[in-house]
Write a protein that holds these residues in place. Structure first.
Motif, mmCIF file in Angstrom:
data_model
loop_
_atom_site.group_PDB
_atom_site.id
_atom_site.type_symbol
_atom_site.label_atom_id
_atom_site.label_comp_id
_atom_site.label_asym_id
_atom_site.label_seq_id
_atom_site.Cartn_x
_atom_site.Cartn_y
_atom_site.Cartn_z
ATOM 1 N N LYS A 101 0.846 -1.195 0.000
ATOM 2 C CA LYS A 101 0.000 0.000 0.000
ATOM 3 C C LYS A 101 0.878 1.240 0.000
ATOM 4 C CE LYS A 101 -3.894 -2.229 2.104
ATOM 5 N NZ LYS A 101 -4.988 -2.156 3.036
ATOM 6 N N ARG A 104 -1.498 10.970 4.702
ATOM 7 C CA ARG A 104 -2.827 10.434 5.015
ATOM 8 C C ARG A 104 -3.859 11.555 5.008
ATOM 9 N NH1 ARG A 104 -5.819 10.501 9.220
ATOM 10 N NH2 ARG A 104 -4.194 11.333 10.547
ATOM 11 N N ARG A 105 -3.537 12.689 5.622
ATOM 12 C CA ARG A 105 -4.465 13.833 5.647
ATOM 13 C C ARG A 105 -4.739 14.361 4.244
ATOM 14 N NH1 ARG A 105 -3.133 17.717 10.746
ATOM 15 N NH2 ARG A 105 -2.625 16.111 12.254
ATOM 16 N N ILE A 114 -4.662 12.652 1.429
ATOM 17 C CA ILE A 114 -5.534 11.695 0.749
ATOM 18 C C ILE A 114 -6.972 11.836 1.247
ATOM 19 C CG2 ILE A 114 -6.018 9.224 0.474
ATOM 20 C CD1 ILE A 114 -2.908 8.841 0.551
ATOM 21 N N LEU A 115 -7.148 11.948 2.544
ATOM 22 C CA LEU A 115 -8.496 12.104 3.096
ATOM 23 C C LEU A 115 -9.122 13.428 2.669
ATOM 24 C CD1 LEU A 115 -7.983 10.651 6.685
ATOM 25 C CD2 LEU A 115 -9.145 9.578 4.742
ATOM 26 N N HIS A 144 -8.804 14.897 -0.068
ATOM 27 C CA HIS A 144 -9.257 14.735 -1.446
ATOM 28 C C HIS A 144 -10.135 13.491 -1.615
ATOM 29 C CE1 HIS A 144 -7.264 18.161 -3.155
ATOM 30 N NE2 HIS A 144 -6.150 17.827 -2.521
ATOM 31 N N ARG A 145 -10.855 13.153 -0.569
ATOM 32 C CA ARG A 145 -11.848 12.068 -0.592
ATOM 33 C C ARG A 145 -11.267 10.729 -1.048
ATOM 34 N NH1 ARG A 145 -14.636 16.758 -2.082
ATOM 35 N NH2 ARG A 145 -16.395 17.219 -0.712
ATOM 36 N N LYS A 146 -10.109 10.424 -0.508
ATOM 37 C CA LYS A 146 -9.429 9.133 -0.706
ATOM 38 C C LYS A 146 -8.989 8.859 -2.142
ATOM 39 C CE LYS A 146 -11.570 7.038 3.317
ATOM 40 N NZ LYS A 146 -12.301 5.902 3.855
ATOM 41 N N ARG A 147 -8.757 9.921 -2.899
ATOM 42 C CA ARG A 147 -8.195 9.739 -4.238
ATOM 43 C C ARG A 147 -6.719 9.374 -4.091
ATOM 44 N NH1 ARG A 147 -9.068 15.073 -7.294
ATOM 45 N NH2 ARG A 147 -7.843 13.999 -8.881
ATOM 46 N N HIS A 148 -6.224 8.569 -5.001
ATOM 47 C CA HIS A 148 -4.818 8.177 -4.961
ATOM 48 C C HIS A 148 -3.966 9.341 -5.464
ATOM 49 C CE1 HIS A 148 -1.098 6.011 -5.609
ATOM 50 N NE2 HIS A 148 -1.623 4.991 -4.942
#
Length: 104
Positions: free
Chosen positions: A13, A40-41, A43-44, A46-50
């Motif tokens: 991951k 992590r912040r 990514i969160l 941006h609504r869990k976009r990679h």
């Protein structure tokens, strides 16, 4: 005996890749924790976009959010920026244009 080789069909991951790269470069454990938290912040936010599917606009939006909405200090903004630049350059092998490097 358990096979310890990585399974190519199941790559690590992103945050595990980040941690591994930080350790390879002999950064401190505290830097590892902080950089992992900022990524992590991001990514969160941006609504869990990679992050592979994001770029300069998303990085700037996150840094602007920290400055304008969260009112974090400039040193905290710089720390977040350093973590994201590390992620893109050292883990994803993506050079972000210099527009991200300006001061917030």
């Amino acid at each position: 005996m358990k096979n310890t080789r990585p399974d190519p069909s199941n790559p690590p991951k992103l945050l595990d890749q980040l941690r591994a790269r930080i350790r390879t470069m002999h950064y401190s454990i505290r830097t590892e924790e902080v950089y992992t938290d900022w990524v992590r912040r991001f990514i969160l936010f941006h609504r869990k976009r990679h992050p592979q599917n994001m770029g300069v606009a998303e990085v700037e939006a996150f840094l602007s959010y920290l400055a304008n909405e969260r009112h974090v200090s400039s040193s905290t903004q710089n720390q977040a920026k350093a973590a994201l630049l590390f992620l893109y350059k050292q883990v994803l092998n993506i050079d972000l244009p210099s527009v991200v490097l300006h001061s917030w």
